[in-house]
Design an enzyme around this catalytic site. Sequence first.
Site, PDB file in Angstrom:
ATOM      1  CB  SER A 138      -0.954  -0.040   1.200  1.00  0.00           C
ATOM      2  OG  SER A 138      -1.919   0.978   1.120  1.00  0.00           O
ATOM      3  CG  ASP A 286      -2.607   3.902  -1.928  1.00  0.00           C
ATOM      4  OD1 ASP A 286      -3.312   3.673  -2.923  1.00  0.00           O
ATOM      5  OD2 ASP A 286      -2.696   3.260  -0.866  1.00  0.00           O
ATOM      6  CG  ASP A 288      -2.685  -0.672  -2.867  1.00  0.00           C
ATOM      7  OD1 ASP A 288      -2.479   0.455  -2.385  1.00  0.00           O
ATOM      8  OD2 ASP A 288      -3.383  -1.531  -2.294  1.00  0.00           O
ATOM      9  CG  ASP A 290      -5.879   0.575  -1.194  1.00  0.00           C
ATOM     10  OD1 ASP A 290      -5.026   1.486  -1.162  1.00  0.00           O
ATOM     11  OD2 ASP A 290      -5.847  -0.402  -0.417  1.00  0.00           O
TER      12      ASP A 290
END
Length: 540
Positions: A138, A286, A288, A290
């Site tokens: 993340s 960010d 990834d 999400d």
Amino acid sequence: MSYSEWLKRAKDKDVREELLQIRGKDEEISDRFYKDLNFGTGGLRGIIGAGTNRMNIYTVGKATFGLAEYILKSGVSKKVAIAYDSRHKSHEFAFRAAEILSSKGIDVYIFDEIMPTPVLSYAVRKLNAGAGIVITASHNPKEYNGYKVYNERGCQITDKTADDIIAEIDKSDYFAEFTPDISKIHRLGEDTLNDFLSDIRKYSLNDFTSDAHLKVVYTPLHGTGNIPVRKLLADMGVETFVVKEQELPDGDFTTCPYPNPEEKETLSIAIDYAKANKADLVLATDPDADRIGIAVRNENNEYILLNGNETGVLLMSYILSQKKQKGISGKEPTVIKTIVTTDMVFDIAKTYGANVKEVLTGFKYIGEEIDVTDNYVLGMEESYGYLVGAHVRDKDAVSAAMMIVEMCAFYKTQGITLLQALDELYQTYGFYKTDLQSIAYPGQEGMATMNEVIDDIRKNPPREIVGEQVIFKDFIKGVSGLPKSNVLRFRGENIRLIIRPSGTEPKLKIYYQVKGETEEKAAVKMRELKFYAKEKLNIR
């Protein structure tokens, strides 16, 4: 398993080099081997390196052997979807997991390119897979990577499933041999992403972007959001300026060492772009994709960062108000929030006859509730995670980007900015101010110290804080039917204080919330609350 055994058995070049470099360095060895990397409801997350307490192909392999056994025994579909981001080793870890699963006779569907976490959740549901894996850490620094596991509903696994998988992982060997079955490994291309984007577009409530002549600066922070977010913005007709320095994948995150859209420094280059182009809005996803952070231009042409709660209540108010105006609210629309997300949500919900469900921290709990919620509208958490619609079961910065841009365009046609819209909410419901403090407790000793701090407060909870009587709730005992969790909450008439250890890092998190009649009074109350936590509760 000991350092010496790893030195004998590890064949991976990078792992072996690191093991040799730390030979004879007891402290370095201890840090890498004093425990196994924890596998929890968030899967694995840790520093990339050699040892049982690090992310490497052997810790990934052990976890995957355990997951494979769980799948084979649990009766779920013998299919697994896998995605990965731009971090170091993500591609390698993803394909190691695919090879191990294939060796167990499990069909694997792995993306050709880096892909956002929400697209993995979508793929699990689309494929009717029994599980999903995302290789990502993340928004953590470049030294980290992770291994998130999803269930057959596309939701991150929760406690019971994690325990069952851990039981199988514990039986597995870091260095177990396997023979991949290439016929079981299938590639996923852009069709899945295109279907994902098509479903997101269905949640749009207005098309004001052309009339608004909106200018948006977007940065994917070297991550997976670059292609999907830009496709959506292009379809919306938004004039978009992409931060070139942060456009392409870069596992070193050279221009943003801590790729977290919550941090002002992370958005500094994007804000420079916005100033140069007089943009209305800055978006940052960010690595990834999400989580999403935004900055908005004010009347002085300065860019103000909104926190996760502020963006969340704006989205909630916009969606509920537009659905009501268009007569499409349905019966008792429901917003789901985590316990640490602003309580302003309850006040807004009353205006629109909406329900609010409150769950533990972690979007997996929101994902679980969607399947038992009749008229789900929005999921939100203070840590910049939102889910507009029910196409996936995890937070989704891609759909959030679409709705934030649409919302900004709508308000611009009304002659106001998002900041002014937020101020109107404060004038209506009171000035809710929130803040988060994270205190790091690194290493084995740090974890023990952190637990002592929590236990001391638990044993001697205050009944009054900054002049207000407070109700104390210890979630380790179970509260309002929620799963037991190591969380302490103090709530008064105009204050709330929540203390919990991070689920992914060795940090203690303190969530502050105050409500004031004016912004100035709220600011004073916030300073008092923070001082109390530091001096009276010894949180420092």
